[in-house]
Design a protein around this motif. Sequence first.
Motif, PDB file in Angstrom:
ATOM      1  N   ARG A 147       0.924  -1.287  -0.152  1.00 29.68           N
ATOM      2  CA  ARG A 147       0.063  -0.065  -0.079  1.00 29.68           C
ATOM      3  C   ARG A 147       0.638   1.487   0.052  1.00 29.68           C
ATOM      4  O   ARG A 147       1.021   1.749  -1.055  1.00 29.68           O
ATOM      5  CB  ARG A 147      -0.863   0.025   1.186  1.00 29.68           C
ATOM      6  CG  ARG A 147      -2.306   0.047   0.716  1.00 29.68           C
ATOM      7  CD  ARG A 147      -2.965  -0.945  -0.215  1.00 29.68           C
ATOM      8  NE  ARG A 147      -2.948  -2.234   0.705  1.00 29.68           N
ATOM      9  CZ  ARG A 147      -2.940  -3.316   0.028  1.00 29.68           C
ATOM     10  NH1 ARG A 147      -3.024  -3.427  -1.224  1.00 29.68           N
ATOM     11  NH2 ARG A 147      -3.019  -4.676   0.721  1.00 29.68           N
ATOM     12  N   SER A 148       1.505   1.694   0.943  1.00 30.64           N
ATOM     13  CA  SER A 148       2.147   2.785   1.202  1.00 30.64           C
ATOM     14  C   SER A 148       3.491   3.178   0.307  1.00 30.64           C
ATOM     15  O   SER A 148       3.504   4.117  -0.478  1.00 30.64           O
ATOM     16  CB  SER A 148       2.620   3.094   2.715  1.00 30.64           C
ATOM     17  OG  SER A 148       3.565   2.230   3.241  1.00 30.64           O
ATOM     18  N   LYS A 168      -6.564   4.615 -11.172  1.00 26.24           N
ATOM     19  CA  LYS A 168      -5.564   3.595 -11.143  1.00 26.24           C
ATOM     20  C   LYS A 168      -4.881   3.226 -10.109  1.00 26.24           C
ATOM     21  O   LYS A 168      -4.609   2.044  -9.682  1.00 26.24           O
ATOM     22  CB  LYS A 168      -4.427   4.286 -12.156  1.00 26.24           C
ATOM     23  CG  LYS A 168      -2.989   3.302 -12.501  1.00 26.24           C
ATOM     24  CD  LYS A 168      -2.236   3.857 -13.228  1.00 26.24           C
ATOM     25  CE  LYS A 168      -0.545   3.005 -13.731  1.00 26.24           C
ATOM     26  NZ  LYS A 168      -1.383   1.858 -14.314  1.00 26.24           N
ATOM     27  N   MET A 169      -4.546   4.164  -9.075  1.00 28.71           N
ATOM     28  CA  MET A 169      -3.809   3.793  -7.827  1.00 28.71           C
ATOM     29  C   MET A 169      -4.861   2.605  -6.853  1.00 28.71           C
ATOM     30  O   MET A 169      -4.298   1.960  -6.273  1.00 28.71           O
ATOM     31  CB  MET A 169      -3.736   5.160  -7.028  1.00 28.71           C
ATOM     32  CG  MET A 169      -2.337   5.738  -7.509  1.00 28.71           C
ATOM     33  SD  MET A 169      -1.634   6.786  -6.581  1.00 28.71           S
ATOM     34  CE  MET A 169      -2.958   8.103  -6.791  1.00 28.71           C
ATOM     35  N   ILE A 170      -5.997   2.927  -7.089  1.00 29.11           N
ATOM     36  CA  ILE A 170      -7.041   2.154  -6.183  1.00 29.11           C
ATOM     37  C   ILE A 170      -7.363   0.781  -6.945  1.00 29.11           C
ATOM     38  O   ILE A 170      -7.412   0.064  -6.267  1.00 29.11           O
ATOM     39  CB  ILE A 170      -8.484   3.095  -6.089  1.00 29.11           C
ATOM     40  CG1 ILE A 170      -8.050   4.186  -5.350  1.00 29.11           C
ATOM     41  CG2 ILE A 170      -9.445   2.075  -5.213  1.00 29.11           C
ATOM     42  CD1 ILE A 170      -9.238   5.248  -4.961  1.00 29.11           C
ATOM     43  N   TRP A 172      -3.782  -5.222  -7.775  1.00 24.77           N
ATOM     44  CA  TRP A 172      -3.725  -6.652  -8.302  1.00 24.77           C
ATOM     45  C   TRP A 172      -2.118  -7.277  -7.967  1.00 24.77           C
ATOM     46  O   TRP A 172      -2.012  -8.549  -8.039  1.00 24.77           O
ATOM     47  CB  TRP A 172      -3.649  -6.511  -9.801  1.00 24.77           C
ATOM     48  CG  TRP A 172      -5.170  -6.265 -10.288  1.00 24.77           C
ATOM     49  CD1 TRP A 172      -5.733  -5.151 -10.682  1.00 24.77           C
ATOM     50  CD2 TRP A 172      -6.292  -7.215  -9.991  1.00 24.77           C
ATOM     51  NE1 TRP A 172      -7.147  -5.186 -10.686  1.00 24.77           N
ATOM     52  CE2 TRP A 172      -7.423  -6.355 -10.478  1.00 24.77           C
ATOM     53  CE3 TRP A 172      -6.312  -8.492  -9.674  1.00 24.77           C
ATOM     54  CZ2 TRP A 172      -8.667  -7.111 -10.522  1.00 24.77           C
ATOM     55  CZ3 TRP A 172      -7.507  -9.249  -9.690  1.00 24.77           C
ATOM     56  CH2 TRP A 172      -8.527  -8.398 -10.231  1.00 24.77           C
ATOM     57  N   LEU A 173      -1.272  -6.270  -7.905  1.00 25.52           N
ATOM     58  CA  LEU A 173       0.247  -6.903  -7.494  1.00 25.52           C
ATOM     59  C   LEU A 173       0.054  -7.810  -5.934  1.00 25.52           C
ATOM     60  O   LEU A 173       0.640  -8.731  -5.884  1.00 25.52           O
ATOM     61  CB  LEU A 173       1.355  -5.911  -7.354  1.00 25.52           C
ATOM     62  CG  LEU A 173       2.116  -5.367  -8.571  1.00 25.52           C
ATOM     63  CD1 LEU A 173       3.028  -4.544  -8.229  1.00 25.52           C
ATOM     64  CD2 LEU A 173       2.527  -6.856  -8.893  1.00 25.52           C
ATOM     65  N   PHE A 174      -0.800  -7.175  -5.173  1.00 24.53           N
ATOM     66  CA  PHE A 174      -0.975  -7.849  -3.984  1.00 24.53           C
ATOM     67  C   PHE A 174      -1.800  -9.258  -4.110  1.00 24.53           C
ATOM     68  O   PHE A 174      -1.259 -10.276  -3.349  1.00 24.53           O
ATOM     69  CB  PHE A 174      -1.777  -6.892  -2.996  1.00 24.53           C
ATOM     70  CG  PHE A 174      -1.884  -7.287  -1.667  1.00 24.53           C
ATOM     71  CD1 PHE A 174      -0.949  -7.841  -0.900  1.00 24.53           C
ATOM     72  CD2 PHE A 174      -3.319  -7.575  -1.238  1.00 24.53           C
ATOM     73  CE1 PHE A 174      -1.350  -8.190   0.559  1.00 24.53           C
ATOM     74  CE2 PHE A 174      -3.527  -7.936   0.282  1.00 24.53           C
ATOM     75  CZ  PHE A 174      -2.488  -8.191   0.908  1.00 24.53           C
ATOM     76  N   PHE A 198      -9.681  -6.701  -1.418  1.00 28.03           N
ATOM     77  CA  PHE A 198      -9.416  -6.172  -0.211  1.00 28.03           C
ATOM     78  C   PHE A 198      -8.358  -4.997  -0.422  1.00 28.03           C
ATOM     79  O   PHE A 198      -8.581  -4.010   0.152  1.00 28.03           O
ATOM     80  CB  PHE A 198      -8.934  -7.208   0.595  1.00 28.03           C
ATOM     81  CG  PHE A 198      -8.368  -6.701   2.068  1.00 28.03           C
ATOM     82  CD1 PHE A 198      -9.238  -6.381   2.866  1.00 28.03           C
ATOM     83  CD2 PHE A 198      -6.790  -6.434   2.245  1.00 28.03           C
ATOM     84  CE1 PHE A 198      -8.627  -5.729   4.221  1.00 28.03           C
ATOM     85  CE2 PHE A 198      -6.419  -5.900   3.212  1.00 28.03           C
ATOM     86  CZ  PHE A 198      -7.328  -5.573   4.388  1.00 28.03           C
ATOM     87  N   GLY A 199      -7.538  -5.127  -1.489  1.00 25.47           N
ATOM     88  CA  GLY A 199      -6.650  -4.132  -1.657  1.00 25.47           C
ATOM     89  C   GLY A 199      -7.211  -2.846  -2.514  1.00 25.47           C
ATOM     90  O   GLY A 199      -6.856  -1.674  -1.994  1.00 25.47           O
ATOM     91  N   PHE A 200      -8.328  -2.890  -3.170  1.00 26.67           N
ATOM     92  CA  PHE A 200      -9.108  -1.947  -3.575  1.00 26.67           C
ATOM     93  C   PHE A 200      -9.614  -1.025  -2.241  1.00 26.67           C
ATOM     94  O   PHE A 200      -9.473   0.083  -2.222  1.00 26.67           O
ATOM     95  CB  PHE A 200     -10.343  -2.195  -4.371  1.00 26.67           C
ATOM     96  CG  PHE A 200      -9.789  -2.963  -5.712  1.00 26.67           C
ATOM     97  CD1 PHE A 200      -8.854  -3.017  -6.011  1.00 26.67           C
ATOM     98  CD2 PHE A 200     -11.202  -3.799  -5.877  1.00 26.67           C
ATOM     99  CE1 PHE A 200      -8.374  -3.822  -7.073  1.00 26.67           C
ATOM    100  CE2 PHE A 200     -10.764  -4.666  -7.267  1.00 26.67           C
ATOM    101  CZ  PHE A 200      -9.516  -4.517  -7.657  1.00 26.67           C
TER     102      PHE A 200
END
Length: 330
Positions: free
Chosen positions: A184-185, A200-202, A207-209, A248-250
Motif C-alpha cells: 500500500r504505502s 489507477k492507484m485504487i 492486483w500486485l498484492f 481487499f486491496g481496493f
Amino acid sequence: MPLVFAEPPISLSTANALAVFFAGSYVGSLYLSKNARLSFKRGSIKPKQGQQRTKEQDERWRDDPDVIRARLAAASLSTLSSCVAVLGLVWKLLGWAPTAFPVAFETTLARLGFDVPASLSELVFPCLVTPVLFLGPLYGYWLSGALPLQRNWSWKLSVIPLLTTWQSVRNYMVGPTTEEIVFRSCSLAVYHLAGASRVKMIFMTPWLFGIAHIHHAWDIYNRYGRTGAAVKHAAIATLFQSSYTSLFGFHTAFLFLRTGSLIPPITAHIFCNIMGLPQLGTQLTMFPHRRRAIKVAYLLGIAGYIYAMNRWTLAPESLYWRPADAIAMF
C-alpha cells in the motif's frame, strides 16, 4: 510550505518497476534462507477426500514455528528495504544534498503514511469503516454469544490465542503491518510521484498484492498430496485467495489515499484476518429463526459501508486526496 512539482518527477514506467521490486523482494525474501523455505517429501500421497495429508518427519510446512520466525524476519527486512528505497528516491529528487536529507526523511514518513492523524476523529472513524461492512457477520457472532463479554467469549480462549502463538504473530501483527507498508504505502507513494490517477492507484495497484499470493499454490499442492486433485485444489484456492486479496486491496488503497495514514489500512487488515470470510450460509443454517434479521444485517452493513467510506475517511491534510493535480512534498 510544500514543495510542488509542476510535472510528476518520475515516470509511470519507473513507478511500475519500483512496485514490482517491492512485491518481488517481499515474496522472494521468504525463499532466500533455508530456514524460511518449505520442504516436502516427493511422491504422491492420497489423503482423505477434502483434507490435507499428515505431515511427515523432516518436512517443513508453512505453519511450523521455525519457518514462521524465519519468514517474519525476512519479510521485515524486505519491508525496511522498500521504505529505504522510497527514501532514496525522494532524496534523489531533492538533489542528494546532505542538507536535504532531513527534508527527504520527513517527506518519506508523510508519503508512507507514518504520520499520526491530526485529530482523534480522523484516527477513529476510518478504522470503523471495515467493522461496519462486517455488520452481518458480527450480528451472527452476537447470536452465537461470541462477541467480547458475551457468554461464549473469554480472555483465555478468545484473546490469548490471538497473541501468543507464532501463527497469530504472523496473521495479526507482522503480516498485516508489513504487507500494508509494502503493497500500500510504498507502492502508492511511487505511483503518486508518477502522477497516476486515483482510479489507477485504487484499482490497479492492488492486483500486485493479489498476484503475490500465488506462491501459496505450491504449499497447497504439496499439503494435499501432490495429486491431480491437489493441483485442482491448489488452483481454485489460489485463484480465490488472489481475487479476494485484490478486492481487499481496493478497499485499503482507498483508505490509505483518503486518510494519508497507514493506521486505517493496517487495522482493517488485522480485523479482516481475525474475522475471516463472511459465513452467511452457515449463520442462516445455525439460526433459522433469525434468517430475515441476518439478511437485513448484511444489507445494512453494505449500505453503512458505502455511507461510511465517503463520510468517515477523508482527512483534510491527506497528501493523496487533494484537488490539485500537482505533486506536493512536505
